[in-house]
Design an enzyme around this catalytic site. Structure first.
Site, PDB file in Angstrom:
ATOM      1  N   ASN A  18       0.864  -1.184   0.000  1.00  0.00           N
ATOM      2  CA  ASN A  18       0.000   0.000   0.000  1.00  0.00           C
ATOM      3  C   ASN A  18       0.896   1.227   0.000  1.00  0.00           C
ATOM      4  OD1 ASN A  18       0.778  -0.332   2.821  1.00  0.00           O
ATOM      5  ND2 ASN A  18      -0.819   1.158   3.300  1.00  0.00           N
ATOM      6  N   HIS A  29       5.284   7.173  -6.407  1.00  0.00           N
ATOM      7  CA  HIS A  29       5.584   5.878  -5.827  1.00  0.00           C
ATOM      8  C   HIS A  29       6.980   5.836  -5.206  1.00  0.00           C
ATOM      9  CE1 HIS A  29       2.161   3.485  -7.462  1.00  0.00           C
ATOM     10  NE2 HIS A  29       2.106   4.523  -8.289  1.00  0.00           N
TER      11      HIS A  29
END
Length: 175
Positions: A18, A29
């Site tokens: 997650n 990310h």
């Protein structure tokens, strides 16, 4: 919210557990200062240079994508409940079926254990496919994962990189 970096028919979709809080906040990310993902990807041979988190979309240029098993951001993955993994499974399956990567790589065992309902998961290649893709489980690059040094991570990811290099689809030869 952290958006997927994904396209159809990628060689690999890397699936984090997650988003971390920093990644969710800035929309990139593996952007936490202690996360080693981008460094490991470069050192293992996936990218010819180290991508900076703010340029995370560049990973598509190399045939790889990024997603997460659960969308909710936390400071630690162990804050997620079994119910959160269970409720994420159908969406994840639909996404993998739609985008059809050759490989799905789960970063850490938690998501694949929850999705496969298996108690024991080995590192590396898994015995069954997932939505038509081959599955690998590699150590998570989070700085909280102190069980793996940078060298350990590079070695694990390099093994997978060699696998996909050896698995390049051979052109059809005349019979």
């Amino acid at each position: 919210m952290l958006k997927d970096i994904i396209a159809k028919n990628l060689t690999v979709i890397f699936c984090g557990i997650n988003p971390g809080l920093k990644s969710a906040e800035n929309g990139h990310h593996f952007s936490g200062k202690s996360n080693r993902f981008w460094k490991v990807m470069h050192k293992a041979g996936f990218t010819p240079y180290q991508i900076e988190a703010e340029n995370d979309r560049d990973i598509l240029d190399f045939g790889y994508g990024l997603t997460t098993a659960v969308e909710r951001a936390t400071s630690r993955a162990d804050e997620l409940s079994k119910d959160e993994f269970d409720s994420s499974l159908e969406l994840f399956k639909a996404k993998m079926t739609a985008f059809q990567p050759r490989y799905i790589v789960f970063l850490g065992k938690a998501a694949y254990q929850a999705f496969s309902k298996k108690k024991q998961i080995p590192w590396g290649p898994q015995s069954e496919d997932f939505c038509g893709a081959r599955v690998w489980v590699l150590p998570n690059t989070s700085g909280l994962n102190r069980g793996f040094t940078l060298d350990d991570l590079v070695e694990s990811y390099s093994g997978f990189y060699r696998e996909i290099q050896n698995d390049q689809i051979e052109p059809d030869l005349p019979h």
